[in-house]
Write an enzyme that holds these catalytic residues in place. Structure first.
Site, PDB file in Angstrom:
ATOM      1  N   HIS A  58       0.818  -1.217   0.000  1.00 30.11           N
ATOM      2  CA  HIS A  58       0.000   0.000   0.000  1.00 30.11           C
ATOM      3  C   HIS A  58       0.850   1.266   0.000  1.00 30.11           C
ATOM      4  CE1 HIS A  58      -3.815  -2.156   0.598  1.00 30.11           C
ATOM      5  NE2 HIS A  58      -3.141  -2.936   1.424  1.00 30.11           N
ATOM      6  N   ASN A 131     -10.287  -2.915   1.830  1.00 27.27           N
ATOM      7  CA  ASN A 131      -9.906  -2.898   0.420  1.00 27.27           C
ATOM      8  C   ASN A 131     -11.130  -2.601  -0.445  1.00 27.27           C
ATOM      9  OD1 ASN A 131      -7.118  -3.487   0.597  1.00 27.27           O
ATOM     10  ND2 ASN A 131      -7.532  -5.672   0.785  1.00 27.27           N
TER      11      ASN A 131
END
Length: 487
Positions: A58, A131
């Site tokens: 990320h 997510n």
């Protein structure tokens, strides 16, 4: 946008005025630079240290501030104060991200997207770290470092290797569902605004009476779902690597504030043990016909960060940031993340990362006995740093944040408890069969394009066998497409 440096003389970091910011001090007009030029030393030393280690996953992200507003009464399910009444508003910060790419990677790539929300509640910060997919590739955190190693650069070639990616996926059948998501139309969102978000894991809600419920979160975009084909993404990534970040920032600047409808699925705790599959398995969704989604709120993003490094790069999220009335579940992946995220931030940003403005509570005060370390600002002054103490320091409440979970058995390594319909392939096959024919064609084309790059036939055969077990037609079509590309 505010600017606190619009007037007054330029100074050093220590506040001394700068006489000349254009020329280094030298030994005469044409001589060498002098080490006594502390402005030069300060600027170069600071420049060398301006970056912090990027996130292992990320790393590439964008963020914005906004507001979460409650639209339904959920007090029968949770005693969390920020959910305590219709119309109640809570400030939030949301960070979007890709998963596998580095900080300098392009936005428009085939990759899951992080959807991490920090709620600045009056009981402390609540982080929902999810997510844009409701499932994940694996179900046990012991496999997470291995999985991420396959997505990152190979230690020999320095590139992401299809052999590594597909070898791991083919040997991990539970990944079939998420891989179907990833290579389907939603694998490349057109922007961060045009995708849904999910808490993904199962969490616990506890009401004022101590009654517990298992809960899953859904964030449904009100902008509509928009995706890119592989060809569109390839062109956009080359033309504008910052496409998603730019789109989010400019939309907010125009006043086109992105909005998500917030929904939950709720399962009474007593139903979990007998449910037809493991409700804590991160590779599976709860069918809506079993547990319908309930709309509980509205999330709007309406303010851009003023400094990307300070507010996006240094923002930290952790699933262990919980508030009274919300707790974890036995989801193994969630249990692993409760430790791993906080530990990553302590390494990457520092042990006092939670004291930075973007991370510290906005609606209440953090009162802990943590002291010293990188970024410590001395806020506690001379207050005692232990508990219990006799000097009026912070004290424990004695009130549990959530309801405990009954456990039993012998310690050791165990597979998850078996349920009647536990299977790694059923939901992947259901997802495939739900797709319109045109989407199935794109899915097969995307999968074949990636899988055909694998050098070993045994890995290809094993991967196709997993898709065939999900749906015979799915595997058969993929096999033909791969063979056509490989000649």
């Amino acid at each position: 946008m505010t600017d606190q440096f619009t007037a007054g003389p330029l100074t050093t970091e220590a506040g001394a005025p700068v006489a000349d910011n254009q020329n280094s001090q030298t030994a005469g007009a044409g001589g060498p630079v002098l080490i006594q030029d502390q402005l030069l030393i300060e600027k170069l030393a600071h420049f060398n240290r301006e970056r912090i280690p990027e996130r292992v996953v990320h790393a590439r992200g964008a963020g914005a501030y906004g507001t979460f507003t409650v639209t339904a009464d959920v007090t029968r399910y949770t005693r969390a104060k920020f959910l305590s009444g219709i119309g109640k508003e809570t400030e939030v910060f949301l960070r979007f991200s890709t998963v596998a790419g580095s900080l300098g990677a392009a936005d428009a790539v085939r990759d899951p997207r992080g959807f991490a929300v920090k709620f600045y509640t009056e009981e402390g910060n609540y982080d929902l770290v999810g997510n844009n997919t409701p499932v994940f590739f694996i179900k046990d955190p012991l496999k997470f470092p291995d999985f991420i190693h396959t997505q990152k650069r190979d230690p020999y070639t320095g590139s992401q290797e299809p052999d590594n990616v597909w070898d791991f996926w083919s040997l991990s059948p539970e990944s079939t569902h998420q891989v179907t998501w990833l290579f389907g139309d939603r694998g490349i969102p057109a922007s961060y605004r045009h995708m849904d978000g999910f808490g993904s894991h199962t969490f616990q809600w506890t009401n004022a009476e101590g009654e517990a419920f298992w809960v899953k979160y859904h964030f449904k975009t009100e902008q509509g779902i928009r995706n890119l084909t592989q060809a569109e993404a390839d062109a956009l990534a080359g033309k504008d690597p910052d496409s998603h970040q730019r789109d989010l920032r400019e939309a907010i600047e125009r006043g086109e504030y992105p909005v998500w409808t917030v929904q939950v699925q709720l399962m009474p705790v007593a139903e979990a043990a007998g449910y037809r599959f493991n409700p804590f398995d991160l590779t599976k969704v709860w069918p809506n016909e079993d547990y319908p989604r309930i709309t509980i709120g509205r999330l709007e993003l309406n303010r851009n960060p003023e400094n990307i490094f300070a507010e996006v790069e240094q923002s930290v999220f952790s699933p262990h940031h919980l508030v009274p009335g919300i707790g974890p579940s036995p989801d193994k992946m969630l249990q692993g993340r409760l430790f791993a995220y906080g530990d990553a931030h302590r390494y990457r940003v520092g042990v006092n990362a939670d004291q930075l403005p973007v991370n510290r509570p906005h609606a209440t005060e953090a009162r802990s006995h943590g002291r010293d370390g990188l970024l410590y600002d001395g806020r506690h002054r001379g207050a005692k740093n232990y508990e219990p103490n006799s000097f009026g320091g912070p004290f424990q409440t004695g009130a549990a944040l959530w309801t405990g979970t009954e456990v039993g058995g012998v310690t050791g390594t165990h597979a998850a408890p078996a349920h009647a319909e536990d299977d790694d392939f059923v939901q992947a096959g259901m997802l495939y069969r739900l797709m319109p024919e045109e989407e199935k064609e794109r899915l097969i084309e995307n999968l074949a394009g990636s899988l055909s790059q694998v050098s070993r036939e045994d890995i290809i055969d094993r991967a196709i066998a997993n898709f065939r077990r999900a749906d015979e037609n799915y595997g058969k079509r993929l096999e033909a497409a791969v063979q056509a590309l490989r000649g």
